[in-house]
Structure formats: C-alpha cells, structure tokens
Design a protein around this motif. Structure first.
Motif: not given
Length: 850
Positions: A615-631
C-alpha cells in the motif's frame, strides 16, 4: 570462401558467427559444435580446409529470429554476416560483411525481445570506491546516467535490471556480477572526456548542463564504453538519443532485490509471473504501457508532486470514465520500438505499415483524453506533432507490404514510375507477347507467326521454313529448328532484357527507395518517440484507474508528517484470489513506530506486513490503494527480511543468508524507512535466535529509528514494549475448538497467548501419533518453565539480575568480581553464553543458600 570466412571470424572471435550462404546461415568449426549443442542442430562435415574436414551446422534464414532468441537467452552473443554482393556478378566468393551483432543487452527486434520488458545494457566504470553507471535501452533510445558508492551497486542492479553488463577488462569482475552476462571491454574505452563528447553528439547539443550531467566524470566514462559497444554491435553510429536522464540515489524509494522478491512485485516466490502486484495492475493494452508500468513500480518517485499529478490524472479518468480512452489505445503498434528501429535503419516493412496505421489513429486517441487535468492535457499535446511523417508514409507504402524487404511488394503503385514499369513488365508479359504477335503478323503477312518464350533461349519469333522469305530485315536469327526458324528483333530483345531482369531490378529499386524513405523519415523520429512516451503514460494511467474502479481502491493522502496510517487495508494481490478478504488497520506513527506481531503460522502475519508495504509502495508510485483510507508519510526505502532460503551454490546456509540480509537492513535503514522483519533468528538454537532477534529489534528501534513491523514466535520479545517507548504489541487472532483451529486473520492489540504450532501441524496432515507425542512434550515443557524459580531478565542489566537473586553480600561480591574480570570483546558468542549460564547458576545457588 573459407578464407573469407576465417578473415571475418578473426574480427569477431568472441561471438558466434552466423555466415549467410543462400537460404541458410552456416556456422563452422568450434562455432558449429557449440551451436549444435545449444540449439540441437545436426553437425555435418564437408570438403576440406588445411587438410581437415570442415565441421559445419546451419539454420534456415527464415527461422533466424527463433534461433537468435534461444542463443541470447543462453547468454551468447551472435554476429550476423550477410551477403551484400550479387552472386550473379561475383567472380569469387560473394561479398559479405557483419551487419550487426546481437548480444543479451542489444536485442532490437521483436523475435528476440520480450515485448513487455525493457532490454537494458549497463556499463560500469569503477574509479576507486565510486562507480559511474550508464545504461541504454537500445530499443527505445533511452539513456540514463548515475554515480554511486561501490556498496550501493547491488541496489542499483536491482533497480536497473540489466540484461548485460560492460566492465573494464583490466579489473577483475566482482562476484556480484558473476551471475549476469558480463562483457569485458578495453579499459581505454572508459574515457570520461570521450564519453562527454559522444553524449553531446548523440543529443545534438554543445553542453550537458540542461540535462544535469555536467561534472559526472565517472558516468561519462561509463557512457563512452556503452556507446562504443552499441555502435560496434549495430554496425553504425548510434543516432540521436530519444532522451537522457540523470538518476540519483535519493530520487526514488529504494527497493533492493530482497524487497522486490519478498513483496512479489514482478514474480512469485516460485518464480512465476502471476499472481503478482504487476499482474494485478497490468491492464495495459499496449506493450509500451506494460513496460512503463513495470518501471514505475520498480522505482517509485520520492518527489510527491510526481505522485500527486498521477493521482489527479487517475481521479479525472475515474470521474469521466477510462473506457473510451482505453478502447482507442487498443491495437496500437509499439511506436517506441518502431521509432528506434527507424532511427537505426533496421525497421521492417510491416512495422512501418503498423506505424502508419497507428499514426492515423492518434487524433482519435487525443480526442478521447478527458479534459480537466494538467497532466492529461500535456500528454494530449504530445500526440499532435507525431503526424509529421504520416504524409511521407501514406503515399509510399503498400496497404499490406511484405514482411521483409527482400520479398518485394513494399511500395504502393504510383509511388515510383520506374518501379511501376518494372512491375508492369512482370504482370503484363503475356499480354505484351499477344499484342506483339498480332502486330508482327499484320506487318509481315505471316499468318502462322508465333511469339514465344523458352527458358533456355529466351524470347523469340518463330516462323516456319515455308514463310522464311517474308521475314523483315530487322529480324535476327536466334535458333534453327527442323521445320522452323526463330528470330529476335531489337524491340523483343529490349523487352527480354526488361522481362528477364524485371523482378531483380524491381527488388533492387525497392531497396534504393527503402533507403531513401528511411532517410526522409529521420526528422520525424523525435516526435514519434515523444508521442510513444505519451501513449505509454496514458495507457498506464488508464490501467491504474481501471484497477481502482474494479477493486474499490481509494486515493491516499501523501503527507509530510512521518509514519503511515492505513485503515481497513487489504493486500492488493491476495484480495483478487479469495472470495472474502479480512481488512486490517496499520498505524505506524512516531508513538508506535515499532510493532511486535505474534500469532500462529497461517494466521496472516506475513500478509499483513506485505500489504502494508505494498500500500505504501502504490501510494508513492501515484496509484490509488486498497484501503478505506490511507495517509503515507515520507518514505525513502522499503526493507524486508521474510521467508527462508539458502544459497547452496554460494556456500551459505539458510541462517547465514538470513543474517546477511538482516545486516544489510541494519546498515541501510533510517527514520523514513519501512522495515519488515519476519521470524528473524529461527535458523539457529533458541537462545542464539532469541538473543539476535532482540538485539536486531533494539537496533532498529533505537539506532535506525525506522518504522518496523517485527513478526516473531519468540514470546519473550513481547516484553519489548514494556522497556522501549514508542513500541507496542499486536497479534493475529485465532480460535481453537474441538475440530482444530480457526484463523480469524484479524490483527488485534496485545501479544498472542499461544503459538498453535501443533494445531497448524495437524492442518498440514501430520500423523496422529506424532501430534499426540508433540502435545505431551509441549505440556511437559510448559510445566517445566512454569516451575522454574529463576527467569532471565532479557531487558535488564547484570546488576538487576544480582539484586533479584537477593544473594548475601559475599555471594554478590563474588558475582561482581567475576563480571569485572570478564573481557567481553574477547569472548565468542558460545563462550559468552556459557559464562551467562555459569553466572545464572551461581546466583541461583546463592539464593537457595540464603
């Protein structure tokens, strides 16, 4: 001919030489024996050279790409020697020369390339403790430079994934490169000043300042060897590069080879291509899109603005729908690779036709790009100039040209008058002969005159002997038969010359026109490459949007505050493989930056840890992530120590591999790093493993201060949060009942109460007798531990242990004296453990005496 072969082979002694002879490529002597072994070819012996039979093996010219692909996959380099002379006019051996050399890192054509992976050629220039790196993707014309410390090379190799490495011949090849195809080049080719000049020439500039490449002498030295080698293999100077980028160590989130493997980014732990994170994300409809997605995934940028721009583009696509754009992208040719082949003058007719058809569709693609986002608008704009070469291609190429130039039929009718005439001769030969026959009958008055063709004597006018006196003066006798004479006229002779050589001349004319066409297309190559990059980015963004829509992913917040806060997170790959996935929270903030995770095997500890990293990797890549919310806060690296494997070839045990990987993490991890440690220390004795696990956890917490998920079966480590602020315990839930154990896959606060190892063994099919014996032994061990009067304080010092023993003053002094005389730096781990046992026994004895 053998003299010619040996002369050419001497110039390419390090390569297998494929020597064109008619419809085959032949190999001779040692090359033939090696190729026969690798390709399962039949060896033959023909003639003699220097008194010995000539050993040879051959492959059909039509199947060259298939054999090349196999040889290159085996790490071989192959020189392709073509016939460039005309056999009909050659008095000696047909003129031949090596047109190109195919190596693992210089593959250019689809037959030997994986369409969804880049083929990277890397040059390394070592200078004392630092290295210069330059790597080229020849099939796209993309070149990159970097400089690094020697200890950073493993991470760069994992990031670049080279297919071939160039290394100076005057230095020993490091062990790190032993498993990669490595080519040693003369040291004089690693020349920094020559490299800078070559880069300027390839980029068409007078200064490298605009690219941020000034002063990078080590990288320039690597670039010199790289471009020289590329020129050597292609048989011509490398044309203008599509792009030059300077990459730096801190440009992206670091993912070493262990992290890529353990997180199953590109292949499973079994080496299969799916299910992996790439296989889940890759809904790209173009090969270039798949290659770019793999690049984004392997090097997520640390520049948050890059990731936010991608997120906004994905959000725009989701709001307006990505389907129309994806449909317009489907079926487009690989513009990036075709443009590179045009630049290198190695493109094939069908590829140019595919390029022509794709260029015609670009306006439709541009019209399908949604409005309202700056990144999408820029990509739409980059598609416009690509129409430049279309006006050249449309009138020139046949609608469906031949696969290869040598087959003819490449150019459209009407493109060239001379070619049209030559083709017309071949097509209209019969009608010409009929028309001439009628005309000559009328002119001569010979009713039975015939115009015919003979393979031996060619074209002729046949007249019976009784009509020979009517033959005109311009008839010249060609052949005398029993009852007839055959003649030739100047007109028929001229037609014969045209007709008999029309096909050869047409092919020769097409070769000339082909070379002219490629030269005319060169100015358009840069705009095609720019459009190709835009198409690839659009394809990746559409694929990420489609993935987010399908699996209900959300846009994460990229924060400047440290830590990660994920609510109801899901593993992006496992989620697609099961009917119901249990989501879990992960809150790795400064107040809880080390989390000790316990629980049974199969309970979901590793899945929870991996999903957090992904999830952290996807977020850094610029993708959406599989979660209800993520910071997601700042992240500089993801380190993993998961699973057990040995290195038999390298002489390293499972435990040695585990310790080596852990040591690398301890040297590299920092406050912005995410570290996953799974069951560290299990490959040795219980006490050794426990001691090492505790020491590693403390180092990560106190020295590295990284954000750490630490899974373990050592329940003694669950005391860690009592002694270390900013840490806590978590466990994965499980419920035992009469039939066995049920894994809840929920991550809950606090330590686990049991490990459930025997129950997991039962699920694995362990024999009942073994399970009964294990339960009895487990009960005895637990009882013995409960009855123990002394408990070693793993988190206290020697003094607290002595106080806890309540020993009389004499015994305490003896213990202190022994401790004071110990030289800890001179003790081996085994000696230290023995001393600890003796001190513990002495303290227990003193307590009993009291």
């Amino acid at each position: 001919m053998m003299q010619q072969y040996l002369r050419i082979k001497a110039q390419h002694a390090e390569h297998l030489l494929l020597y064109r002879m008619g419809d085959f490529y032949e190999l001779f002597y040692a090359d033939a024996e090696k190729a026969a072994r690798l390709l399962d070819l039949t060896l033959t012996r023909r003639g003699q050279s220097a008194g010995a039979p000539i050993v040879m093996a051959g492959v059909p010219a039509q199947a060259l790409d298939n054999y090349l692909a196999k040889l290159v996959r085996l790490g071989e380099s192959v020189a392709i020697c073509e016939q460039i002379g005309d056999p009909a006019t050659s008095k000696g051996p047909v003129e031949r020369r090596v047109e190109r050399v195919v190596t693992p890192g210089t593959r250019l054509h689809d037959g030997v390339l994986d369409e969804r992976s880049d083929c990277v050629l890397l040059a390394v220039a070592p200078m004392r403790r630092e290295l210069g790196l330059a790597w080229l993707v020849l099939s796209s014309g993309s070149l990159r430079l970097a400089q690094c410390r020697i200890e950073e090379l493993p991470a760069w190799l994992a990031r670049v994934q080279p297919a071939e490495v160039l290394w100076p011949a005057d230095q020993p090849v490091p062990e790190l490169l032993q498993n990669l195809p490595t080519t040693q080049r003369p040291p004089w080719q690693f020349d920094a000043s020559a490299g800078a000049a070559q880069l300027q020439r390839a980029l068409g500039v007078l200064d490298l300042g605009a690219f941020g490449a000034v002063g990078m002498t080590r990288a320039h030295a690597a670039a010199a060897a790289l471009l020289d080698y590329a020129q050597h293999t292609q048989g011509r100077e490398i044309p203008q590069l599509a792009e030059l980028q300077v990459e730096r160590w801190d440009d992206c989130v670091q993912l070493d080879a262990n992290a890529r493997r353990n997180l199953e980014l590109f292949s499973t732990l079994r080496g299969e291509p799916a299910p992996t994170l790439l296989s889940v994300l890759d809904g790209c409809v173009t090969a270039a899109g798949s290659r770019l997605l793999k690049s984004w995934l392997g090097a997520p940028p640390r520049d948050r603005e890059v990731a936010r721009a991608r997120q906004r583009a994905i959000d725009c696509l989701l709001r307006q729908g990505p389907d129309e754009l994806q449909s317009s992208l489907r079926g487009l040719a690989d513009l990036e690779r075709i443009a590179a082949r045009v630049a290198l003058l190695q493109v094939r007719p069908r590829e140019l036709a595919a390029l022509r058809d794709s260029l015609q569709r670009l306006p439709q693609v541009a019209a399908s790009v949604p409005e309202g986002d700056s990144l999408l608008a820029q990509l739409r704009e980059d598609l416009g100039p690509a129409q430049a070469g279309l006006q050249i291609l449309l009138p020139a190429l046949h609608a469906t040209p031949a696969l290869n130039l040598r087959d003819g039929g490449v150019f459209a009718d009407g493109h060239d008058a001379e070619l049209d005439e030559l083709r017309a001769i071949g097509r209209d030969c019969g009608s010409f002969l009929v028309a001439m026959e009628e005309r000559e009958r009328e002119r001569t008055g010979i009713a039975n005159l015939r115009v015919l063709y003979n393979k031996v004597h060619g074209f002729a006018i046949e007249v019976t002997r009784g009509q020979a006196d009517k033959v005109p003066a311009d008839y010249r006798r060609r052949q005398t038969l029993k009852g007839a004479e055959r003649y030739i006229t100047p007109e028929l002779k001229a037609f014969e010359d045209k007709a008999l050589s029309a096909q050869e001349r047409a092919l020769a004319r097409e070769r000339v026109l082909w070379e002219e066409l490629l030269q005319q297309l060169q100015p358009a190559v840069a705009s095609w490459q720019r459009a190709a990059r835009a198409l690839a980015r659009l394809d990746v963004l559409v694929a990420l949007a489609a993935c987010a829509r399908t699996w209900d992913w959300i846009c994460p917040e990229l924060s400047t505050l440290p830590g990660l806060e994920i609510r109801a997170g899901r593993h992006p790959v496992v989620q697609t493989q099961v009917e119901r996935f249990v989501p879990n929270d992960c809150v790795l903030l400064p107040a809880s930056r080390t989390q000790i995770i316990t629980g049974p095997n199969m309970g979901g500890k590793s899945t929870f840890m991996r999903q957090t990293a992904l999830i952290a990797l996807l977020a850094c890549m610029g993708s959406f992530v599989p979660a209800a919310s993520a910071r997601i806060g700042p992240l500089d690296a993801i380190h993993t120590r998961i699973g057990a494997s040995d290195d038999v070839a390298g002489g390293r045990s499972t435990f040695m591999v585990e310790m080596s990987e852990a040591a690398q993490i301890l040297r590299s991890a920092g406050p912005d790093s995410l570290v996953l440690m799974d069951e560290i220390g299990r490959g040795t004795s219980t006490f050794d493993g426990l001691a090492l696990a505790l020491a590693i956890a403390e180092h990560l917490h106190q020295r590295c201060r990284s954000h750490t998920l630490f899974a373990t079966h050592y329940f003694e480590i669950t005391d860690f949060p009592r002694h270390h602020p900013q840490s806590l315990n978590l466990h994965v839930g499980a419920v035992e009942h009469e039939a066995g154990i049920v894994f809840l896959h929920e991550v809950q606060p606090g330590p686990a109460s049991r490990s459930y190892g025997v129950q997991v063994a039962q699920l694995a099919g362990m024999p009942a007798a073994v399970l009964r014996e294990a339960r009895q032994r487990l009960q005895a061990l637990q009882q013995a531990q409960a009855e123990s009067l002394a408990q070693l304080d793993l988190f206290g010092g020697a003094q607290s242990a002595a106080e806890g023993a309540q020993a009389p003053p004499g015994a305490a002094e003896q213990l202190l004296d022994r401790l004071a005389t110990l030289d800890c730096d001179q003790l081996s781990p085994r000696q230290a453990l023995e001393q600890l046992y003796e001190l513990s026994a002495q303290a227990r004895a003193a307590r009993e005496d009291a």
